[in-house]
Write a protein that holds these residues in place. Structure first.
Motif, short mmCIF file in Angstrom:
data_model
loop_
_atom_site.label_atom_id
_atom_site.label_comp_id
_atom_site.label_asym_id
_atom_site.label_seq_id
_atom_site.Cartn_x
_atom_site.Cartn_y
_atom_site.Cartn_z
N GLU A 182 0.84 -1.19 0.00
CA GLU A 182 0.00 0.00 0.00
C GLU A 182 0.87 1.24 0.00
O GLU A 182 2.03 1.21 0.45
CB GLU A 182 -0.93 0.02 1.23
CG GLU A 182 -1.99 -1.07 1.21
CD GLU A 182 -2.89 -1.02 2.43
OE1 GLU A 182 -4.11 -1.24 2.26
OE2 GLU A 182 -2.38 -0.75 3.54
N GLN A 220 -11.00 12.43 12.77
CA GLN A 220 -11.21 11.49 11.67
C GLN A 220 -10.40 11.99 10.49
O GLN A 220 -10.77 12.95 9.82
CB GLN A 220 -12.69 11.39 11.31
CG GLN A 220 -13.01 10.27 10.34
CD GLN A 220 -14.51 10.11 10.14
OE1 GLN A 220 -15.30 11.00 10.45
NE2 GLN A 220 -14.92 8.96 9.62
N ARG A 236 -9.79 6.33 2.60
CA ARG A 236 -9.73 5.62 3.87
C ARG A 236 -9.86 6.62 5.02
O ARG A 236 -9.24 7.68 5.00
CB ARG A 236 -8.43 4.84 4.01
CG ARG A 236 -8.42 3.87 5.20
CD ARG A 236 -7.25 2.92 5.12
NE ARG A 236 -7.28 2.12 3.89
CZ ARG A 236 -6.38 1.19 3.60
NH1 ARG A 236 -5.38 0.94 4.45
NH2 ARG A 236 -6.46 0.53 2.47
N SER A 237 -10.66 6.26 5.99
CA SER A 237 -10.87 7.10 7.16
C SER A 237 -10.13 6.49 8.35
O SER A 237 -10.40 5.35 8.74
CB SER A 237 -12.36 7.22 7.47
OG SER A 237 -12.56 7.95 8.67
N LEU A 238 -9.20 7.24 8.92
CA LEU A 238 -8.44 6.79 10.08
C LEU A 238 -8.92 7.54 11.31
O LEU A 238 -8.96 8.78 11.33
CB LEU A 238 -6.95 7.05 9.88
CG LEU A 238 -6.30 6.40 8.64
CD1 LEU A 238 -4.83 6.77 8.57
CD2 LEU A 238 -6.48 4.91 8.63
N ILE A 282 0.19 4.59 12.26
CA ILE A 282 -1.01 4.12 11.59
C ILE A 282 -1.12 2.61 11.74
O ILE A 282 -0.19 1.88 11.36
CB ILE A 282 -1.01 4.51 10.10
CG1 ILE A 282 -0.92 6.03 9.94
CG2 ILE A 282 -2.26 3.98 9.40
CD1 ILE A 282 -0.77 6.49 8.51
N LEU A 284 -2.51 -0.50 10.26
CA LEU A 284 -3.05 -0.88 8.96
C LEU A 284 -4.27 -1.79 9.07
O LEU A 284 -5.14 -1.76 8.21
CB LEU A 284 -1.97 -1.57 8.12
CG LEU A 284 -1.01 -0.64 7.36
CD1 LEU A 284 -0.20 0.24 8.29
CD2 LEU A 284 -0.09 -1.45 6.45
N GLU A 286 -6.51 -1.87 11.69
CA GLU A 286 -7.64 -1.32 12.43
C GLU A 286 -8.10 0.04 11.93
O GLU A 286 -9.10 0.58 12.42
CB GLU A 286 -7.28 -1.20 13.92
CG GLU A 286 -6.95 -2.54 14.57
CD GLU A 286 -6.58 -2.38 16.03
OE1 GLU A 286 -6.41 -1.22 16.47
OE2 GLU A 286 -6.47 -3.40 16.72
N ASN A 287 -7.38 0.61 10.95
CA ASN A 287 -7.72 1.94 10.44
C ASN A 287 -7.79 2.97 11.57
O ASN A 287 -8.71 3.79 11.64
CB ASN A 287 -9.04 1.90 9.66
CG ASN A 287 -8.88 1.22 8.31
OD1 ASN A 287 -7.79 1.19 7.74
ND2 ASN A 287 -9.96 0.66 7.81
N LYS A 288 -6.81 2.92 12.43
CA LYS A 288 -6.67 3.89 13.51
C LYS A 288 -5.28 4.51 13.42
O LYS A 288 -4.37 3.95 12.81
CB LYS A 288 -6.86 3.23 14.87
CG LYS A 288 -8.25 2.66 15.11
CD LYS A 288 -8.34 2.04 16.52
CE LYS A 288 -9.73 1.47 16.77
NZ LYS A 288 -9.83 0.86 18.13
N TYR A 289 -5.15 5.67 14.04
CA TYR A 289 -3.82 6.27 14.10
C TYR A 289 -3.63 6.95 15.45
O TYR A 289 -4.58 7.25 16.17
CB TYR A 289 -3.61 7.27 12.96
CG TYR A 289 -4.20 8.64 13.17
CD1 TYR A 289 -3.44 9.67 13.73
CD2 TYR A 289 -5.51 8.92 12.81
CE1 TYR A 289 -3.97 10.93 13.91
CE2 TYR A 289 -6.05 10.18 12.99
CZ TYR A 289 -5.28 11.19 13.54
OH TYR A 289 -5.80 12.44 13.73
#
Length: 526
Positions: A182, A220, A236-238, A282, A284, A286-289
């Protein structure tokens, strides 16, 4: 015993995470570990890497039996890609006995067929590296070891603000998915330039005060991510975990847009250096940061983010010669903390082993273990030879050397230009020697000559698997500093051939450690 339990106990699989799929009808789940290992051992390397991703039990079996050959994975340091001010091709600094796959010359890249612009796009700059993959100018992804090449489609504008700049970072783990990578396009706010400044625009010069005091990054964070599986950029929303790095106004005070802000991939997380030197971690999966702020006691000295033996590291050079290194502590119940690991002034060693920083290159006595491949020098000679052959350039003699100007590019060639330059470069890699380690130097603080040293130190990067940080001394000499013992190795000449005197501001703009990977995507091999 239930068949599903029995199968799992005998080398079977239980899928990772929620939604576990029952494997009762799976024949491999009934095989003993020895039998399953014998079956997997017969698989091709890429198939074995894919099998490793099936479940935790198979991954443990493959790793425990060492079925996947380590030499195929990015587990060794081959050298460093170096970008110099004023040079349009990335140089490669590596061991003199480097493997062919680590060769830094990428003239096999696609370029125009028009002979008037020969070579102009077949050579390029490296912008990022992750586990054997390179991100190049013009949005190419390249694996130099396998010659895999893919061209990314244009990235859409930032989802947060049309005036945001974008910095692309690679995320790739061949042990999890050898065919998938990615590219994250992380937004960066423009510098707040006042009226009359070279970058001033009315739309970004002064924002609404309420906007200026908004948190950054937002709770977000929307960004575009390129997926090699889908072949396109995806939104993509983190979601942020924890506090922000500051406000939009804070970020816009960061003027240093051209300095290196690199990223590292570590155990499923991408760590990217952002404005004001905060790190965006980041997840990858869990789409969290999460925001990791720079150490509170660090001086503003362009810290270098990297990974090494114990995880994610941060290094800085302060007051020209003071080396400081921190390790990221991630064990504090989700709270990230930089812990100072090393703090050493290198002035005494530099004085004891000084060299003439005004010389055209560092010339140690005897062979050295690391050398520069001088890719730009090779390119200019090759271009000069090409244009001379087609009669497109005029060459005039100047003080015993031949100097050519091709469309504004300074090119030069020696009296022996008809020799096979590539063969000469390759020949330099046939010998090797032990590093020049200073075993007897003792560190002390009483040195009367301390103010007579006028050089400086830059960070090239960390050894990915050993506690070693690589340095450049005044752009001339490469050094390896062992964090555990404070020993210093003099590696060899970093300075590119023909670079001296060409540019007013000579220096290393960015550098990336290179770990070759013989696995990876195969659908677009050159």
């Amino acid at each position: 015993m239930d068949q599903r339990v029995q199968g799992a106990a005998a080398g079977g699989c239980q899928a990772d995470g929620p939604g576990t799929v029952e494997k009762a009808a799976d024949l491999p789940s009934f095989l003993p570990d020895d039998v399953l290992a014998d079956v997997l051992r017969r698989a091709a390397p890429r198939g074995l890497a894919a099998a490793r991703c099936v479940c935790k039990a198979w991954r443990a079996l493959i790793d425990g039996r060492r079925l996947l050959r380590a030499e195929l994975l990015p587990l060794s340091l081959a050298g460093f890609f170096l970008n110099f001010d004023g040079l349009y091709i990335t140089e490669f600094f590596s061991r003199a006995s480097g493997e062919p796959c680590a060769f830094g010359k990428h003239d096999y890249l696609p370029g125009p067929v028009d002979p008037r612009i020969y070579c102009s796009r077949s050579w390029t700059l490296v912008r990022d590296h992750c586990n054997g993959l390179l991100l190049l100018d013009d949005d190419y992804v390249l694996n130099p070891a396998t010659k895999y090449l893919a061209h990314l489609p244009p990235c859409p504008p930032s989802l947060l603000d049309k005036d945001c700049n974008l910095k692309n970072y690679l995320a790739y783990d061949p042990t999890l998915s050898p065919n998938h990578y990615e590219v994250f396009a992380i937004p960066r706010l423009p510098y707040k330039c006042g009226p009359g400044g070279f970058c001033y625009t009315s739309s970004m010069g002064e924002l609404d005060p309420q906007v200026e005091q908004s948190e950054w990054p937002p709770c977000q964070c929307m960004m575009h991510v390129f997926s090699s599986t889908s072949g396109r950029w995806e939104e993509r929303s983190l979601v942020r975990h924890g506090e922000a790095a500051g406000t939009i106004a804070d970020m816009r005070l960061d003027y240093y847009m051209s300095i290196q802000r690199n990223a590292v991939y570590w155990r499923g997380e991408l760590y990217a250096t952002c404005q004001n030197d905060f790190v965006m971690r980041i997840s990858l999966s869990e789409n969290k940061y999460q925001v990791i702020k720079a150490p509170t006691d660090i001086e503003r000295s362009y810290p270098y983010l990297g990974k090494s033996e114990k995880g994610v590291y941060l290094a800085s050079i302060e007051r020209k010669f003071r080396l400081r290194v921190w390790i990221l502590n991630e064990s504090c119940s989700g709270k990230m903390e930089w812990v100072l690991k090393h703090d050493r002034d290198l002035t005494e060693w530099l004085l004891k082993h000084r060299f003439d920083k005004y010389a055209s290159s560092y010339d140690p006595k005897g062979p050295t273990p690391w050398i520069s491949q001088d890719i730009n020098d090779y390119y200019f000679k090759d271009c000069a030879r090409h244009f001379r052959n087609i009669g497109a350039v005029s060459v005039e003699k100047f003080e015993g050397n031949l100097e050519t100007t091709i469309d504004g590019i300074n090119a030069w060639r020696s009296d022996s230009e008809d020799e096979n330059t590539e063969a000469l470069i390759q020949e330099r890699f046939e010998w090797s020697s032990e590093a020049l380690v200073d075993e007897t130097s003792e560190w002390s603080s009483n040195n009367e000559d301390i103010h007579h040293y006028n050089g400086y130190i830059q960070i090239l990067g960390f050894h990915p698997f050993k506690d070693i940080v690589f340095l450049s001394e005044s752009r001339r000499r490469g050094l390896a500093y062992h964090l555990n013992s404070s020993k210093v190795e003099a590696l060899g000449n970093v300075y590119p051939a023909g670079y001296d005197g060409l540019y007013d501001e000579e220096g290393i703009k960015s550098s990336f450690p290179y770990t070759p990977c013989l696995l990876g995507p195969v659908d677009k091999l050159l």
